[in-house]
Write a protein that holds these residues in place. Sequence first.
Motif, short mmCIF file in Angstrom:
data_model
loop_
_atom_site.label_atom_id
_atom_site.label_comp_id
_atom_site.label_asym_id
_atom_site.label_seq_id
_atom_site.Cartn_x
_atom_site.Cartn_y
_atom_site.Cartn_z
N PHE A 166 0.14 -18.17 -4.21
CA PHE A 166 0.25 -19.59 -4.53
C PHE A 166 1.71 -20.06 -4.54
O PHE A 166 1.97 -21.22 -4.84
CB PHE A 166 -0.38 -19.87 -5.90
N ARG A 167 2.64 -19.18 -4.21
CA ARG A 167 4.05 -19.53 -4.23
C ARG A 167 4.44 -20.23 -2.93
O ARG A 167 3.93 -19.90 -1.85
CB ARG A 167 4.91 -18.28 -4.41
N PRO A 168 5.37 -21.20 -2.99
CA PRO A 168 5.81 -21.88 -1.75
C PRO A 168 6.67 -20.98 -0.87
O PRO A 168 6.74 -21.18 0.35
CB PRO A 168 6.61 -23.08 -2.28
N GLU A 169 7.33 -19.99 -1.48
CA GLU A 169 8.18 -19.09 -0.72
C GLU A 169 7.47 -17.74 -0.55
O GLU A 169 6.53 -17.44 -1.29
CB GLU A 169 9.52 -18.88 -1.44
N PRO A 170 7.88 -16.94 0.42
CA PRO A 170 7.26 -15.62 0.59
C PRO A 170 7.48 -14.75 -0.65
O PRO A 170 8.53 -14.83 -1.30
CB PRO A 170 7.98 -15.04 1.81
N VAL A 171 6.48 -13.95 -0.97
CA VAL A 171 6.59 -13.02 -2.11
C VAL A 171 6.36 -11.61 -1.60
O VAL A 171 5.57 -11.38 -0.68
CB VAL A 171 5.57 -13.37 -3.22
N ARG A 172 7.11 -10.69 -2.19
CA ARG A 172 6.99 -9.27 -1.83
C ARG A 172 6.71 -8.47 -3.10
O ARG A 172 7.35 -8.70 -4.13
CB ARG A 172 8.27 -8.77 -1.16
N PHE A 173 5.78 -7.55 -3.00
CA PHE A 173 5.42 -6.75 -4.17
C PHE A 173 4.79 -5.45 -3.71
O PHE A 173 4.41 -5.30 -2.54
CB PHE A 173 4.46 -7.52 -5.09
N GLU A 174 4.68 -4.54 -4.67
CA GLU A 174 4.06 -3.24 -4.41
C GLU A 174 2.69 -3.20 -5.06
O GLU A 174 2.56 -3.41 -6.26
CB GLU A 174 4.94 -2.14 -4.98
N LEU A 175 1.67 -2.92 -4.27
CA LEU A 175 0.32 -2.73 -4.77
C LEU A 175 0.05 -1.24 -4.80
O LEU A 175 0.20 -0.55 -3.79
CB LEU A 175 -0.70 -3.44 -3.88
N ARG A 176 -0.39 -0.75 -5.96
CA ARG A 176 -0.57 0.69 -6.14
C ARG A 176 -1.96 0.98 -6.73
O ARG A 176 -2.38 0.34 -7.70
CB ARG A 176 0.51 1.25 -7.07
N LEU A 177 -2.66 1.93 -6.13
CA LEU A 177 -3.95 2.39 -6.65
C LEU A 177 -3.80 3.85 -7.05
O LEU A 177 -3.58 4.72 -6.20
CB LEU A 177 -5.05 2.25 -5.60
N ALA A 178 -3.91 4.10 -8.37
CA ALA A 178 -3.83 5.47 -8.89
C ALA A 178 -5.23 6.01 -9.08
O ALA A 178 -6.06 5.39 -9.74
CB ALA A 178 -3.07 5.48 -10.22
N VAL A 179 -5.49 7.17 -8.48
CA VAL A 179 -6.83 7.76 -8.47
C VAL A 179 -6.80 9.13 -9.14
O VAL A 179 -5.83 9.88 -8.99
CB VAL A 179 -7.36 7.88 -7.02
N ASN A 180 -7.87 9.43 -9.84
CA ASN A 180 -8.00 10.76 -10.42
C ASN A 180 -9.47 11.17 -10.37
O ASN A 180 -10.37 10.33 -10.46
CB ASN A 180 -7.49 10.78 -11.87
N ALA A 181 -9.73 12.46 -10.23
CA ALA A 181 -11.09 13.00 -10.20
C ALA A 181 -11.09 14.29 -11.00
O ALA A 181 -10.40 15.25 -10.64
CB ALA A 181 -11.55 13.25 -8.77
#
Length: 354
Positions: free
Chosen positions: A133-148
């Motif tokens: 929803f930001r007017p300027e580009p946004v950069r971020f890290e998406l992380r999925l931590a998995v354990n079994a």
Amino acid sequence: MAVLRPPPADPTPGLRAGAREAGDQRAMPPELGPDSIAVLSGPTFMYSDPCGDVPPGSIGGLVHLDTRLLSGWVLTINGEQLLVLRAETIDHYSAQYVLTNPAQAGLPPDSLGIRRLRYVGDGFHERVEMVSFRPEPVRFELRLAVNADFADLFEVKSGVRDRSAEITRSHAPDGSELCFSYARGEFAAETRVCCSLPADRVEGDELVWDVTLTRREEWQLDLHVPLPPGMGVVEPVRGDIADVFHRRADDPVRRWTIGRAVLRSDDQALGRTIRQSRDDLRWPIPTWPAGCAPTPPRCTSGSTATTGSTSAAASTRSGWTATRTPSTRRSPTWATCCGAASCRRSAPVRWCGS
């Protein structure tokens, strides 16, 4: 047919017998709170907190045939947990989580709209949708931590034995898949997490994506955990996540419900009773393994038809021809679908009146 896991000899490993007898709760894993959500289908369920996460060490996770295949499932942005706007079940097998981001350096709060859609059917499926929803580009890290941890269901709410030495990992180097394998004696299990969009990197048991979004740009990721065959009890839902949530996919339970005779009444209490009875009758809807035809069960409590016997609708609904039996106080007859060795562990079907 999946191998069924025998109950553990000690369902609460690591706890002293005296502590168990005294009801000591200090070693119990944490609950997920009153707003936790579970989705289930047949012998499979996924239990998570309102964010859709399964914190490691909690009682949540993906359980299939009494074995926990996912004990950790946490989605973060720049290392921080997401904020819940709304979380709800859609059907018994599906749920959605509407989320946003907290305030972060370079990323103001509520900059992102995030939705997690998941369902359990022929596997565990989850779709992550994001929009900026930001007017300027946004950069971020998406992380999925998995354990079994492959814990037995009896252990999950008490104390889980450490199986780390017996769990092997064979993660795909291109970030398209995480794979955990466990074997002990004759029992073996595997958890694979497949991604529609390969991660930019794999760090331990975590998948990491570097995401850049312009204004109103959308981003989508599908995750899939295949499951071994179930117990032949409930026919699962299958299809693309969008088709499942928009109810375009074939739902065996809904199909059966629509196909039943409908009885309406001006009496509201009677109408509610009729609807509840119809909903109760749909569980379970038996399905049989390929090449395995049901044989008529034999009743051991009598053969004279009376008004207290099992209804014909309950018998013909699953393709059986059951002997009508008198209503008695004796234990009902239970039967498996056939005599084949592969069906010995199929869920029993109740045929006689009690």
